[in-house]
Design an enzyme around this catalytic site. Structure first.
Site, PDB file in Angstrom:
ATOM      1  N   ASP A  60      91.237  27.577  14.000  1.00  0.00           N
ATOM      2  CA  ASP A  60      92.505  28.216  14.335  1.00  0.00           C
ATOM      3  C   ASP A  60      92.632  29.620  13.737  1.00  0.00           C
ATOM      4  O   ASP A  60      93.232  29.772  12.673  1.00  0.00           O
ATOM      5  CB  ASP A  60      93.668  27.339  13.836  1.00  0.00           C
ATOM      6  CG  ASP A  60      94.987  27.727  14.470  1.00  0.00           C
ATOM      7  OD1 ASP A  60      94.968  28.551  15.388  1.00  0.00           O
ATOM      8  OD2 ASP A  60      96.027  27.197  14.052  1.00  0.00           O
ATOM      9  N   GLU A  65      98.846  35.494  11.624  1.00  0.00           N
ATOM     10  CA  GLU A  65      99.318  34.232  11.058  1.00  0.00           C
ATOM     11  C   GLU A  65      98.558  33.849   9.791  1.00  0.00           C
ATOM     12  O   GLU A  65      99.151  33.406   8.817  1.00  0.00           O
ATOM     13  CB  GLU A  65      99.172  33.123  12.114  1.00  0.00           C
ATOM     14  CG  GLU A  65      99.488  31.737  11.584  1.00  0.00           C
ATOM     15  CD  GLU A  65      99.321  30.629  12.617  1.00  0.00           C
ATOM     16  OE1 GLU A  65      99.035  30.928  13.794  1.00  0.00           O
ATOM     17  OE2 GLU A  65      99.488  29.453  12.241  1.00  0.00           O
ATOM     18  N   GLU A  96      99.408  19.338  19.471  1.00  0.00           N
ATOM     19  CA  GLU A  96     100.449  19.493  18.447  1.00  0.00           C
ATOM     20  C   GLU A  96     101.819  19.006  18.953  1.00  0.00           C
ATOM     21  O   GLU A  96     102.832  19.673  18.791  1.00  0.00           O
ATOM     22  CB  GLU A  96     100.524  20.949  17.977  1.00  0.00           C
ATOM     23  CG  GLU A  96      99.233  21.410  17.322  1.00  0.00           C
ATOM     24  CD  GLU A  96      99.303  22.822  16.733  1.00  0.00           C
ATOM     25  OE1 GLU A  96     100.064  23.650  17.242  1.00  0.00           O
ATOM     26  OE2 GLU A  96      98.574  23.072  15.752  1.00  0.00           O
TER      27      GLU A  96
HETATM   28  C1  GCV Z   1     102.123  28.060  19.093  1.00  0.00           C
HETATM   29  C2  GCV Z   1      98.589  27.063  15.340  1.00  0.00           C
HETATM   30  C3  GCV Z   1      99.876  27.696  14.943  1.00  0.00           C
HETATM   31  C4  GCV Z   1     101.019  27.237  15.828  1.00  0.00           C
HETATM   32  C5  GCV Z   1     100.642  27.528  17.287  1.00  0.00           C
HETATM   33  C6  GCV Z   1      99.342  26.802  17.599  1.00  0.00           C
HETATM   34  C7  GCV Z   1      98.868  27.066  19.002  1.00  0.00           C
HETATM   35  O1  GCV Z   1      98.606  25.707  15.039  1.00  0.00           O
HETATM   36  O2  GCV Z   1     100.144  27.428  13.602  1.00  0.00           O
HETATM   37  O3  GCV Z   1     102.177  27.936  15.467  1.00  0.00           O
HETATM   38  O4  GCV Z   1     101.659  27.116  18.161  1.00  0.00           O
HETATM   39  O5  GCV Z   1      98.350  27.245  16.705  1.00  0.00           O
HETATM   40  O6  GCV Z   1      98.051  27.941  19.152  1.00  0.00           O
HETATM   41  O7  GCV Z   1      99.301  26.407  19.924  1.00  0.00           O
END
Ligand code: GCV
Length: 722
Positions: A386, A414, A312
């Protein structure tokens, strides 16, 4: 004018404030309420067995253990407990580590000591000079401290201490919270206020919260904390911040909690003035070695680094044509001389890879099995996408025998309604831990992979992405405290039962009254399935609204990265719905051991809870209960809403057992959850109906808004999305 009401208010106001304060404190006290034991028979038994407490040592850890015992016992027994200097009188509660015990006692405890590891403990009724006492001991002071918390738990949960005889030890070494806390105190995916860490006031100001945080963690055996976000800021590694980190490490040390930091891979450039962060570069290697030395000089028991690399948009070794092994091993070499570890995350996927996102982490990591240094542990999320309300276990757990793998659960919600929805997550955690990878035949559970027993790994770990913030109740929802608690208990022993955990948490946090515990426990245990039903039934996943993940967004299809769009995951069309990951589709099933793959591949054996994760099926496909897929799915959405209504009606009857503040708090939150469950049901069904072209079954309530309305909702300031 009649002045009486003013006088009345003046008189009442302080009383009102006191009572508000007391209730708020109950929220704050988590499961360490130490409320007076109501059962008079048990209270008499406890008092008769605990005449006073005797500490055999004086280390910092034993001192905090002693303080905790005094606090706990004075609340539970409603009397001041004397600290005695010796054990001359009968029925003392004695505590101290192995090294403080007499030869005679040691001889009698050989069997128990053989059963426990360094963090384990023994709680046992013993006789000294023909007088009975209760002894809490362990090989280390921290072990004793854990034993003290277990002993208090016995009293908190109405358990007899007559002839007590317990030996217990954690099954996993690294039991750690991951805080996704930023230096500006926002918390990524945090729904309980701002970060606990007040960087501006540190190092000189030690907030009482830090101490209570440490107590709470120690009480459930959590022994590590990563203070900062995996989307890391290199500044945390500068002296300005390390001084603050050191202050936190000093605060947590007596409680057996080690501090860890995330390491931004490009730190050598950003704060080190180097031109590259290439792990093959000698200067870069040296920079990390020197930085590590600097950290250990301040914090001799620093735990190590957690790294999110090439994921990411985070920098990593691939920026220099190197791989995960190169990156992880470079850092591992830097921390190895000090006994540190590197937790290297496997949460990777790329928009440039056309393969199913669910397959990418496995494809990228499994070829490296056996190549990581022995102080590297690869941190794997519970599922391959996720942290969804439900995912089948991550295939990596069954595929890297030569590499220690640690579990990453998300305690913060989340994708599960933020901190407004009551969802008891230990149910989810347990489902994953019990899943069978079949790697060494039947019974090769995920729990056995991560506790190291399947492949004899020495380094083992489990991480939970924290749901903690500076809200007075720590977690936003009073019941979200159960998820922090339950994570810790399962980290201690991944084979514990989520029902038993719910039972003890309720008793410690609210009440031992069976009229409260039984119905509320049932509510907790059903809550996870309820959220699955009203959000993503039958294996649907990742259909939350974009970016912030608040509320439904199955229609979202315009994001630049294809695998960020919900339409990528549900693939609804007029022929049906679901992601074909079987051998006729993306072949993600081939990443599982043949026995597991066979189960998932065949639509007849694939568990219905995972159906649309693995298969694209026609709207008329017949489910096991005889319903068509369309009807069955619609009914599941309705079931989810009904379950929340049932939770409301359970809770509404609990007013007599809970303080007014928490009662009302939960009531309001359940009202929101009910409203939002209906929102999920209506928005998703209206959207999918465009493809199925079918009527809703009779038992499903008619939506009160149009699809256009739901699609028009925008939440620019939804929390946690920074
Ligand atoms: C910390 C998901 C979440 C992100 C998070 C990522 C990760 O994509 O939406 O906020 O980033 O996981 O676990 O690295």
């Amino acid at each position: 004018m009649n002045r009486l009401p003013y006088i009345y208010i003046l008189f009442l106001l302080p009383m009102l404030m006191i009572s508000l304060n007391v209730s708020a404190q109950e929220d704050y006290k988590l499961w360490l309420q130490y409320a007076k034991v109501q059962d008079s028979k048990l209270a008499t038994e406890y008092k008769s067995k605990i005449n006073g407490i005797v500490a055999l040592e004086n280390s910092e850890t034993i001192q905090v253990a002693s303080k905790e015992l005094q606090l706990g016992l004075s609340g539970l027994l409603d009397t001041k407990i004397e600290v005695q200097q010796n054990i001359d009188s009968e029925n003392a509660l004695i505590f101290g580590s192995k090294s403080s015990l007499d030869e005679d006692i040691l001889k009698n405890l050989k069997k128990e000591f053989d059963q426990i590891n360094d963090e384990g403990y023994i709680i046992k009724t013993i006789q000294v000079k023909s007088k009975n006492h209760i002894l809490i001991t362990g090989k280390t002071d921290v072990g004793v401290f854990y034993g003290v918390f277990h002993f208090l738990r016995l009293l908190q949960t109405k358990t007899s201490i007559e002839n007590v005889n317990i030996a217990d030890a954690p099954k996993i070494n690294v039991r750690i919270l991951n805080h996704w806390d930023n230096l500006n105190r926002t918390v990524e995916r945090g729904y309980a206020g701002f970060s606990l860490w007040n960087w501006q006031k540190l190092p000189d100001f030690i907030d009482q919260r830090y101490i209570d945080y440490a107590r709470a963690n120690a009480s459930i055996g959590i022994n590590g904390t990563v203070l900062n976000n995996v989307n890391a800021n290199a500044l945390i590694l500068t002296p300005q911040y390390l001084e603050k980190v050191e202050a936190l490490a000093n605060t947590f040390r007596p409680y057996g909690i080690k501090v860890y930091l995330t390491a931004r891979f490009s730190a050598p450039i950003e704060i080190g003035g180097l031109k590259t962060a290439d792990p093959y570069d000698a200067e870069v290697k040296n920079w990390w070695k020197e930085k590590t030395k600097e950290i250990y000089k301040r914090i001799p028991d620093f735990g190590g680094f957690l790294v999110k690399a090439n994921s990411e948009g985070q920098p990593g070794p691939q920026n220099y044509g190197r791989n995960h092994v190169d990156g992880a091993n470079m850092l591992a070499d830097a921390v190895a001389p000090f006994g540190g570890i590197v937790m290297w995350r496997a949460f990777v996927y790329s928009e440039h890879d056309v393969d199913d996102r669910a397959k990418q982490a496995y494809s990228e990591f499994v070829p490296y099995d056996g190549q990581f240094r022995n102080n590297v542990i690869v941190q794997v999320k519970n599922g391959a996408i996720d942290f969804q309300p439900r995912e089948p276990f991550h295939p990596m757990f069954g595929a890297m025998p030569k590499t220690p793998l640690m579990m990453e659960f998300q305690i913060t919600q989340e994708y599960l309604g933020f901190s407004t929805h009551l969802v008891y997550l230990p149910k989810l955690f347990q489902e994953v831990l019990k899943s069978d990878t079949y790697r060494k035949g039947k019974g090769s559970t995920v729990a056995k992979v991560i506790d190291g027993s399947l492949d004899n790994h020495k380094i083992t770990g489990i991480a939970g992405v924290a749901n903690i913030g500076n809200d007075i109740n720590w977690t936003g929802h009073p019941f979200a405290q159960a998820n922090w608690y339950g994570f810790g208990r399962l980290a201690w022993n991944p084979n514990l039962d989520s029902e038993a955990i719910a039972d003890e948490w309720l008793r410690m946090t609210f009440s031992n009254d069976e009229n409260f515990v039984n119905p509320v426990k049932e509510m907790l245990l059903k809550s996870r399935e309820a959220v699955v039903n009203y959000m993503t039934p039958l294996g649907l996943h990742h259909i939350m609204d974009t970016g912030h993940h608040y509320g439904p967004g199955p229609w979202v299809s315009n994001l630049s990265r294809p695998e960020w769009n919900p339409v990528y995951y549900h693939k609804a069309d007029k022929n049906g719905i679901g992601f074909d990951r079987s051998k006729t589709g993306s072949k993600a099933t081939t990443q599982y051991a043949p026995e597991a793959a066979k189960i998932f591949d065949d639509v007849k054996t694939c568990p219905e809870k995972d159906l649309l994760w693995f298969h694209h099926l026609s709207w008329d496909y017949k489910l096991k209960n005889g319903q068509t897929l369309w009807n069955g799915m619609a009914l599941k959405y309705q079931e989810g809403v009904d379950e929340v209504a049932a939770m409301q009606s359970t809770w509404n009857k609990m007013g007599n057992y809970v303080d007014e503040h928490r009662f009302k708090e939960v009531q309001m939150l359940l009202n929101i959850q009910h409203k939002e469950a209906k929102w999920w049901r209506d928005a998703c069904l209206l959207y999918f109906q465009q493809f199925s072209g079918k009527e809703l079954p009779k038992r499903v309530e008619k939506p009160t808004q149009t699809l256009e309305y739901f699609e028009s909702l925008k939440f620019p300031f939804a929390p946690g999305n920074n």
